[in-house]
Write an enzyme that holds these catalytic residues in place. Structure first.
Site, mmCIF file in Angstrom:
data_model
loop_
_atom_site.group_PDB
_atom_site.id
_atom_site.type_symbol
_atom_site.label_atom_id
_atom_site.label_comp_id
_atom_site.label_asym_id
_atom_site.label_seq_id
_atom_site.Cartn_x
_atom_site.Cartn_y
_atom_site.Cartn_z
ATOM 1 N N ASP A 13 40.372 46.063 44.896
ATOM 2 C CA ASP A 13 41.187 44.907 45.298
ATOM 3 C C ASP A 13 40.995 44.508 46.756
ATOM 4 O O ASP A 13 41.915 43.976 47.400
ATOM 5 C CB ASP A 13 42.677 45.170 45.018
ATOM 6 C CG ASP A 13 42.921 45.533 43.571
ATOM 7 O OD1 ASP A 13 42.179 45.030 42.714
ATOM 8 O OD2 ASP A 13 43.848 46.322 43.306
ATOM 9 N N LYS A 16 36.930 41.205 46.592
ATOM 10 C CA LYS A 16 35.535 41.010 46.179
ATOM 11 C C LYS A 16 35.329 39.645 45.517
ATOM 12 O O LYS A 16 34.371 38.951 45.809
ATOM 13 C CB LYS A 16 35.118 42.120 45.197
ATOM 14 C CG LYS A 16 35.186 43.516 45.821
ATOM 15 C CD LYS A 16 34.896 44.604 44.807
ATOM 16 C CE LYS A 16 35.998 44.802 43.775
ATOM 17 N NZ LYS A 16 37.276 45.320 44.295
ATOM 18 N N GLY A 40 40.112 43.072 38.262
ATOM 19 C CA GLY A 40 40.784 41.773 38.327
ATOM 20 C C GLY A 40 40.353 41.126 39.628
ATOM 21 O O GLY A 40 40.742 41.581 40.696
ATOM 22 N N HIS A 41 39.484 40.125 39.532
ATOM 23 C CA HIS A 41 38.942 39.494 40.734
ATOM 24 C C HIS A 41 39.518 38.084 40.865
ATOM 25 O O HIS A 41 39.299 37.233 39.999
ATOM 26 C CB HIS A 41 37.408 39.461 40.663
ATOM 27 C CG HIS A 41 36.792 40.843 40.685
ATOM 28 N ND1 HIS A 41 35.445 41.064 40.647
ATOM 29 C CD2 HIS A 41 37.371 42.076 40.776
ATOM 30 C CE1 HIS A 41 35.211 42.376 40.701
ATOM 31 N NE2 HIS A 41 36.361 43.006 40.763
ATOM 32 N N GLN A 223 36.055 47.605 41.103
ATOM 33 C CA GLN A 223 36.787 48.763 41.639
ATOM 34 C C GLN A 223 36.375 48.987 43.101
ATOM 35 O O GLN A 223 35.891 48.064 43.737
ATOM 36 C CB GLN A 223 36.540 50.026 40.814
ATOM 37 C CG GLN A 223 37.180 50.041 39.444
ATOM 38 C CD GLN A 223 36.465 49.195 38.414
ATOM 39 O OE1 GLN A 223 35.298 49.398 38.139
ATOM 40 N NE2 GLN A 223 37.146 48.237 37.842
HETATM 41 P P1 GDP Z 1 39.226 42.115 44.094
HETATM 42 O O1 GDP Z 1 39.590 42.951 42.917
HETATM 43 O O2 GDP Z 1 38.500 42.902 45.144
HETATM 44 O O3 GDP Z 1 38.487 40.859 43.749
HETATM 45 O O4 GDP Z 1 40.597 41.677 44.769
HETATM 46 P P2 GDP Z 1 41.912 41.135 43.990
HETATM 47 O O5 GDP Z 1 41.685 39.740 43.578
HETATM 48 O O6 GDP Z 1 42.357 42.105 42.959
HETATM 49 O O7 GDP Z 1 42.996 41.259 45.146
HETATM 50 C C1 GDP Z 1 42.854 40.596 46.346
HETATM 51 C C2 GDP Z 1 44.081 39.692 46.524
HETATM 52 O O8 GDP Z 1 44.147 39.241 47.871
HETATM 53 C C3 GDP Z 1 44.037 38.455 45.679
HETATM 54 O O9 GDP Z 1 45.344 38.067 45.350
HETATM 55 C C4 GDP Z 1 43.391 37.425 46.613
HETATM 56 O O10 GDP Z 1 43.761 36.094 46.279
HETATM 57 C C5 GDP Z 1 43.980 37.826 47.927
HETATM 58 N N1 GDP Z 1 43.140 37.616 49.117
HETATM 59 C C6 GDP Z 1 41.802 37.738 49.255
HETATM 60 N N2 GDP Z 1 41.448 37.572 50.550
HETATM 61 C C7 GDP Z 1 42.581 37.346 51.240
HETATM 62 C C8 GDP Z 1 42.883 37.116 52.612
HETATM 63 O O11 GDP Z 1 42.025 37.129 53.485
HETATM 64 N N3 GDP Z 1 44.199 36.941 52.941
HETATM 65 C C9 GDP Z 1 45.191 36.966 52.018
HETATM 66 N N4 GDP Z 1 46.429 36.798 52.439
HETATM 67 N N5 GDP Z 1 44.948 37.157 50.723
HETATM 68 C C10 GDP Z 1 43.667 37.359 50.336
HETATM 69 P P1 IMO Z 2 39.047 45.704 41.021
HETATM 70 O O1 IMO Z 2 37.638 45.396 40.552
HETATM 71 C C1 IMO Z 2 42.139 48.645 41.773
HETATM 72 C C2 IMO Z 2 42.280 52.147 39.138
HETATM 73 C C3 IMO Z 2 43.445 52.264 38.214
HETATM 74 C C4 IMO Z 2 43.558 53.769 38.085
HETATM 75 C C5 IMO Z 2 42.103 54.208 38.108
HETATM 76 C C6 IMO Z 2 41.500 54.430 36.733
HETATM 77 O O2 IMO Z 2 40.000 44.613 40.727
HETATM 78 O O3 IMO Z 2 39.024 46.125 42.450
HETATM 79 P P2 IMO Z 2 40.788 52.889 34.697
HETATM 80 O O4 IMO Z 2 41.463 51.719 34.055
HETATM 81 O O5 IMO Z 2 39.468 52.551 35.319
HETATM 82 O O6 IMO Z 2 40.712 54.071 33.811
HETATM 83 O O7 IMO Z 2 41.769 53.314 35.910
HETATM 84 O O8 IMO Z 2 41.383 53.183 38.773
HETATM 85 N N1 IMO Z 2 41.524 50.869 39.046
HETATM 86 C C7 IMO Z 2 41.586 49.887 39.940
HETATM 87 N N2 IMO Z 2 42.332 49.774 41.051
HETATM 88 N N3 IMO Z 2 41.256 47.686 41.457
HETATM 89 C C8 IMO Z 2 40.476 47.801 40.358
HETATM 90 O O9 IMO Z 2 39.490 46.934 40.076
HETATM 91 C C9 IMO Z 2 40.649 48.930 39.518
HETATM 92 N N4 IMO Z 2 40.087 49.336 38.371
HETATM 93 C C10 IMO Z 2 40.627 50.540 38.082
HETATM 94 O O10 IMO Z 2 44.610 51.699 38.758
HETATM 95 O O11 IMO Z 2 44.187 54.301 39.223
HETATM 96 MG MG MG Z 3 41.272 43.454 41.770
#
Ligand code: GDP
Ligand code: IMO
Ligand code: MG
Length: 422
Positions: A13, A16, A40-41, A223
């Site tokens: 998270d 990415k 979840g991107h 991840q």
């Molecule tokens: P990913 O899994 O690495 O793609 O990241 P996620 O989408 O799960 O989580 C990142 C969260 O931070 C999302 O809700 C994005 O919309 C938000 N986000 C990304 N970059 C920034 C930033 O620079 N500032 C803020 N406030 N939110 C951001």
């Molecule tokens: P993105 O791509 C954050 C965590 C889960 C759990 C562990 C194992 O959005 O960054 P699994 O479902 O793979 O068996 O879970 O890894 N986890 C993540 N945490 N971002 C993710 O993906 C994750 N994918 C799995 O919360 O602790």
């Molecule tokens: Mg994510």
């Protein structure tokens, strides 16, 4: 042409999805190489928000090709829902979304097993997303799995039934949990028909031809490096290699094809699910970060645990992946701090150390912090380096010095446009 890599350096998270979406116009192909619907991107642009789980984050950039590589595990149900959202947004993907035949399929009973195993673990549960990731990769390495290419085989249905039976026997080892298999199966087979409409490719040949043809390729990680099956906080990890090495096996390319490795870190740190998190804040500061950063899982909605940036941990993951550029996201979340902290070393058994201990779960260690002056002003939406306050620039320079990698981008908000490129 080399294949550039973008991956998360913490526990996932890191942002990415947003950064891949920003970088995508510089590339011809975006390829996912591992993970599955546990990811979840989030992408935000033109006032719209999308969360992708299986589809690469280059899909919203017209004409760009997107590959779901062999290292990915695919749940047809999740993928089908993603396609519905793309359809609803009038995004054309039919001739530019490709699926590797060697990617493994997540069956409904993989999800059932995931849930049954987690439930049986009680206190020691991993905090899995319950998307069936662990059981599917287990079947892959256990040589039982089913692959996308198997959908083209005449005995696909029999193979499915055999694997399902095996799963149902295994499930019998665990306490009963509620699962409507008939309903899930019906949805799965419907989604499989949808999956069949996508273009299947022999991913390894597809990607190597693209390299030969001079195409620019970006591999999108899922991840984070601390969730890597080999190097993460085992057993609180996911079941794939999330580091650069995973790109080679997850796409079928040789190590010398790897080009730039772009590592992403938040300006602080989060983790969702169980397992050690050395710089976690259990106080109102952690609570504040969660609120300010809207730190709730993009896949499961669970609150994310929050803490300070950990430079010991980052040096480790930078080393593992050969990171050549850093992207620092969510600096705007620190807007209201007079001082911020960074863990620069660990105290392990009375000694100061710059290395992570073998076992973050059981060993005794403590993070040692350095205090850094905050900027205490609003960065939201800043797009020019010159507009960043000096204290923020100092923080970025501090990270560059301590991590020995240049910071090429600073993200100041969730929107595609909210970014400083250096
Ligand atoms: P990913 O899994 O690495 O793609 O990241 P996620 O989408 O799960 O989580 C990142 C969260 O931070 C999302 O809700 C994005 O919309 C938000 N986000 C990304 N970059 C920034 C930033 O620079 N500032 C803020 N406030 N939110 C951001
Ligand atoms: P993105 O791509 C954050 C965590 C889960 C759990 C562990 C194992 O959005 O960054 P699994 O479902 O793979 O068996 O879970 O890894 N986890 C993540 N945490 N971002 C993710 O993906 C994750 N994918 C799995 O919360 O602790
Ligand atoms: Mg994510």
């Amino acid at each position: 042409m080399a294949v550039d890599v973008l991956l998360g350096l913490q526990w996932g998270d890191e942002g990415k999805g947003k950064i891949v979406d920003v970088l995508a116009p510089r590339y011809d192909i975006i390829a996912r190489f591992q993970g599955g619907p546990n990811a979840g991107h989030t992408l935000i642009f033109d006032g719209k928000k999308f969360v992708l789980h299986t589809v690469p984050s280059g899909i919203f950039r017209a004409s760009l090709h997107n590959l779901i590589g062999n290292g990915v595990v695919i749940d047809p149900i999740t993928l089908s829902k993603e396609l519905d959202e793309l359809d609803a947004a009038s995004i054309e993907y039919a001739d530019r979304l490709f699926v590797a035949r060697k990617a493994h399929l997540i069956l409904p009973t993989h999800r059932l097993l995931d849930a049954a195993r987690e439930n049986a673990k009680g206190e020691r549960k991993i905090g899995s997303t319950l998307k069936g990731i662990g059981p599917t990769y287990m079947d892959k390495t256990g040589r039982n799995g089913m692959r996308v290419g198997d959908l083209e085989a005449p005995d696909f249905r029999q193979r499915y039934e055999r694997l399902k039976e095996k799963h149902l026997q295994l499930v019998g080892l665990y306490p009963y949990i509620e699962f409507d298999l008939a309903k899930e199966e019906a949805a799965w087979f419907k989604a499989v028909d949808r999956l069949r409409q996508l273009v299947f490719v022999n991913g390894e040949f597809y990607i190597n031809k693209a390299i030969r043809d001079g195409k620019k390729i970006l591999a999108e990680g899922a991840q984070g490096s601390m969730l890597d099956i080999d190097f993460g906080t085992y057993p609180y990890v996911t079941s794939s290699n999330t580091i650069t090495a995973g790109v080679c096996t997850g796409l079928g390319i040789a190590p010398q094809r790897i080009g730039e490795v772009i590592g992403i870190t938040k300006a602080y740190c989060t983790r969702v699910g169980g397992g050690p998190f050395p710089t976690e804040l259990h106080d109102e500061t952690g609570e504040f970060l969660r609120k300010e950063g809207a730190e709730f899982g993009a896949t499961t909605g669970r609150p994310r645990r929050c803490g300070w940036i950990d430079l010991v941990q980052l040096r480790y993951t930078i080393m593992l992946s050969g990171v050549t550029q850093l992207v620092v996201t969510k600096v705007d979340v620190l807007n209201r701090f007079k001082t911020i902290k960074a863990a620069d070393a660990y105290q392990i058994g009375g000694e100061k150390s710059n290395e992570l201990p073998f076992d973050l779960v059981h060993e005794n260690y403590e993070a040692i912090y350095t205090e850094i002056e905050g900027w205490n002003s609003d960065l939201s939406g800043v797009k020019e380096e010159a507009a960043l306050p000096q204290a923020c620039l100092n923080y970025i320079q501090y990270l560059e010095e301590k991590l020995d990698v240049p910071v090429t981008m600073v993200s100041t908000g969730a929107d595609r446009e909210e970014l400083v490129t250096r």
